[in-house]
Motif scaffolding. Sequence first.
Motif, mmCIF file in Angstrom:
data_model
loop_
_atom_site.group_PDB
_atom_site.id
_atom_site.type_symbol
_atom_site.label_atom_id
_atom_site.label_comp_id
_atom_site.label_asym_id
_atom_site.label_seq_id
_atom_site.Cartn_x
_atom_site.Cartn_y
_atom_site.Cartn_z
ATOM 1 N N CYS A 117 90.924 -21.189 -3.679
ATOM 2 C CA CYS A 117 92.100 -20.437 -3.264
ATOM 3 C C CYS A 117 92.442 -20.814 -1.827
ATOM 4 O O CYS A 117 91.575 -20.880 -0.963
ATOM 5 N N VAL A 118 93.710 -21.082 -1.584
ATOM 6 C CA VAL A 118 94.201 -21.426 -0.250
ATOM 7 C C VAL A 118 95.141 -20.318 0.201
ATOM 8 O O VAL A 118 96.012 -19.900 -0.576
ATOM 9 N N MET A 134 85.897 -20.601 -3.574
ATOM 10 C CA MET A 134 85.781 -21.288 -4.861
ATOM 11 C C MET A 134 85.236 -20.281 -5.859
ATOM 12 O O MET A 134 84.046 -19.989 -5.888
ATOM 13 N N ALA A 135 86.125 -19.711 -6.671
ATOM 14 C CA ALA A 135 85.724 -18.562 -7.481
ATOM 15 C C ALA A 135 85.939 -18.739 -8.964
ATOM 16 O O ALA A 135 85.410 -17.963 -9.748
ATOM 17 N N ILE A 195 97.122 -15.613 -2.505
ATOM 18 C CA ILE A 195 96.892 -17.028 -2.819
ATOM 19 C C ILE A 195 98.206 -17.789 -2.649
ATOM 20 O O ILE A 195 99.179 -17.536 -3.368
ATOM 21 N N GLU A 196 98.219 -18.690 -1.681
ATOM 22 C CA GLU A 196 99.393 -19.535 -1.479
ATOM 23 C C GLU A 196 99.349 -20.758 -2.381
ATOM 24 O O GLU A 196 100.385 -21.266 -2.804
ATOM 25 N N TRP A 221 97.921 -11.360 -7.714
ATOM 26 C CA TRP A 221 96.807 -10.428 -7.614
ATOM 27 C C TRP A 221 95.911 -10.689 -6.401
ATOM 28 O O TRP A 221 95.175 -9.830 -5.965
ATOM 29 N N GLY A 222 95.956 -11.895 -5.859
ATOM 30 C CA GLY A 222 95.099 -12.197 -4.726
ATOM 31 C C GLY A 222 93.777 -12.807 -5.133
ATOM 32 O O GLY A 222 93.384 -12.779 -6.303
ATOM 33 N N CYS A 223 93.080 -13.353 -4.166
ATOM 34 C CA CYS A 223 91.781 -13.993 -4.405
ATOM 35 C C CYS A 223 90.827 -12.995 -5.052
ATOM 36 O O CYS A 223 90.715 -11.851 -4.599
#
Length: 262
Positions: free
Chosen positions: A223-224, A229-230, A253-254, A244-246
């Motif tokens: 995620c940037v 790293m998920a 998350i861009e 939703w986001g990281c």
Amino acid sequence: MSWGINIREATRKIEVDHRIPLKFYYKTADNLLKQANIYRQENNIIDLYILLLRYAGIIAETIPFHRDYSASNHTEKISYKKKLLDVLRELECLRPQVEREINKVNREHALKEQIRLNNASSSRQSPHSRMASLWPDNKQTRHSRLTLTIPRPANPEVVPSAPPIENLIIDDDAPLQSGSAESSFVDSSSSTTENLSKRQDEGSSNAASSCIICYEAPIEGACVPCGHMAGCMSCLNEIKAKSWGCPVCRTKIELVLRLYAV
């Protein structure tokens, strides 16, 4: 009712068959009383109650409609009618206790069936259902969680765990092309890749290198700008599309960047 005890089904009426001699119906009634006496001694009131109901049904609803009944022995008729009266009195005495026992047994069956259905439902839960459970449904709650658990750096010059990527278009479905942008990102994320490789070499479990969303695909994306790293590309892209986001820190998350370990 597909489970439990159904008294009506267990004591349904026996239709008379004139091809069967009347004496066999009387013999059946006698055998029912003998078995009922065994249940009475065992204090098995439910089976006792059912057999007494069957006896009453044969004597009162089946035998009198047999074509040979009117010509049968009168003394025998009187004897069975007296037994029937004793059975009916016992049935009235047993009824309250039997109803309580049947309700108890049926409740236990219902509880076991509900537990079985819940277990079956849990085992069929899809990866997307597990994914959705990681985020609260209420956006305001999600925002509050971010502000409480993710401190913002006081210094705007602080670099995030993964470098921001600007003016770079990356195709998620194709490998990164060689160039300065690729080199800068791979160099900056090399420590993360090395740490992951070390954990795998040290004998960590398969779950540590699997997507934390679907638990099936390998971790292959980052995620940037947070750099976590998920998960796999499929799950991370879906999370990004839903804003939703990281899944680790809930940062917006861009970009989802595919990583390739060498």
